[in-house]
Design a protein around this motif. Sequence first.
Motif, short mmCIF file in Angstrom:
data_model
loop_
_atom_site.label_atom_id
_atom_site.label_comp_id
_atom_site.label_asym_id
_atom_site.label_seq_id
_atom_site.Cartn_x
_atom_site.Cartn_y
_atom_site.Cartn_z
N GLN A 20 0.79 -1.08 -0.04
CA GLN A 20 -0.42 0.09 0.24
C GLN A 20 1.45 1.03 -0.06
N ALA A 21 1.51 0.78 0.76
CA ALA A 21 3.02 2.60 1.03
C ALA A 21 3.22 2.29 -0.09
N VAL A 22 4.03 1.35 -0.94
CA VAL A 22 4.35 1.84 -2.24
C VAL A 22 4.26 2.62 -3.45
N THR A 23 2.68 1.31 -3.56
CA THR A 23 1.76 1.76 -4.62
C THR A 23 1.04 3.02 -5.22
N ALA A 24 0.43 3.71 -3.33
CA ALA A 24 0.59 5.22 -3.18
C ALA A 24 1.04 6.44 -3.48
N GLY A 25 2.45 5.70 -2.80
CA GLY A 25 3.69 6.71 -2.64
C GLY A 25 4.28 7.00 -3.91
N LEU A 26 3.67 6.02 -5.12
CA LEU A 26 4.77 5.86 -6.31
C LEU A 26 3.30 6.62 -7.35
N LEU A 27 2.42 6.62 -6.99
CA LEU A 27 1.31 6.79 -8.13
C LEU A 27 0.52 8.12 -7.63
N ALA A 43 -6.04 10.97 -10.95
CA ALA A 43 -4.74 10.48 -10.23
C ALA A 43 -5.25 9.44 -10.02
N ALA A 44 -6.70 9.08 -9.07
CA ALA A 44 -7.50 8.05 -8.37
C ALA A 44 -7.75 7.56 -9.31
N GLU A 45 -8.53 8.13 -10.26
CA GLU A 45 -9.42 7.15 -11.16
C GLU A 45 -8.21 6.85 -12.19
N GLU A 46 -7.59 7.60 -12.32
CA GLU A 46 -6.68 6.96 -13.62
C GLU A 46 -6.01 5.97 -13.48
#
Length: 158
Positions: free
Chosen positions: A14-21, A57-60
Amino acid sequence: MLGMADRAGIRPEQAVTAGLLHDLCKAMKPEEVAAAALEYGITEDLDSPNLLHGPVAAEECRRSLGIEDGDVLDAIRRHTTGRAGWSRVGQAIYVADFSEPLRAHAGADEARAILERDGFEAALLYVIDRKLKHVKKRHRLHPNSEEFARWAEGEFAS
Ligand SMILES: [Fe+2]
C-alpha cells in the motif's frame, strides 16, 4: 512511505503503490486535468487544477492500472487536502509528502524526529499543523483540510 509503513500500520505494498502513484497526474496541463475530471464525473474543485490532480490520478489508477485497494485509491484521491475519517494510507501519504528525506525544509526534519520519538500519530498532528499554517498564509483553507484537522485532533491528540 515504505520507511514509515510499519509505524503507520499499513502494508508495504500500500505504501509503495500510493507513494509512487499519488502524483501521477501532477504534470498534466490545467486544461487536461480539468477535462479528465469532467470525463470521470468529478465535479468538486473543477476550478482548482492543483487540487484536481489527486482525484484524477485515483481514477486513472482504478481504470487504467486496475488498482482496487480502496484505501490506496482514497489516499491518492485526497492527498492534496486530506479528509475527516481518512484511512491510515491517506494519513501516511500526508506525512510522507511533507517529510520524505529529500524535503529540505526544517519542518521535514522535525516531522521525522517526531515520528521516531513520539510515533506516527504525533507526527501526523505536527504535519497537519505545519501544512495548514503554510497554506493559510496564501489561500483560504479547503473545507476538507479543515475537517481533516479537526477530526485528527479529536482522534489523536492526547
Ligand atoms: Fe500531489
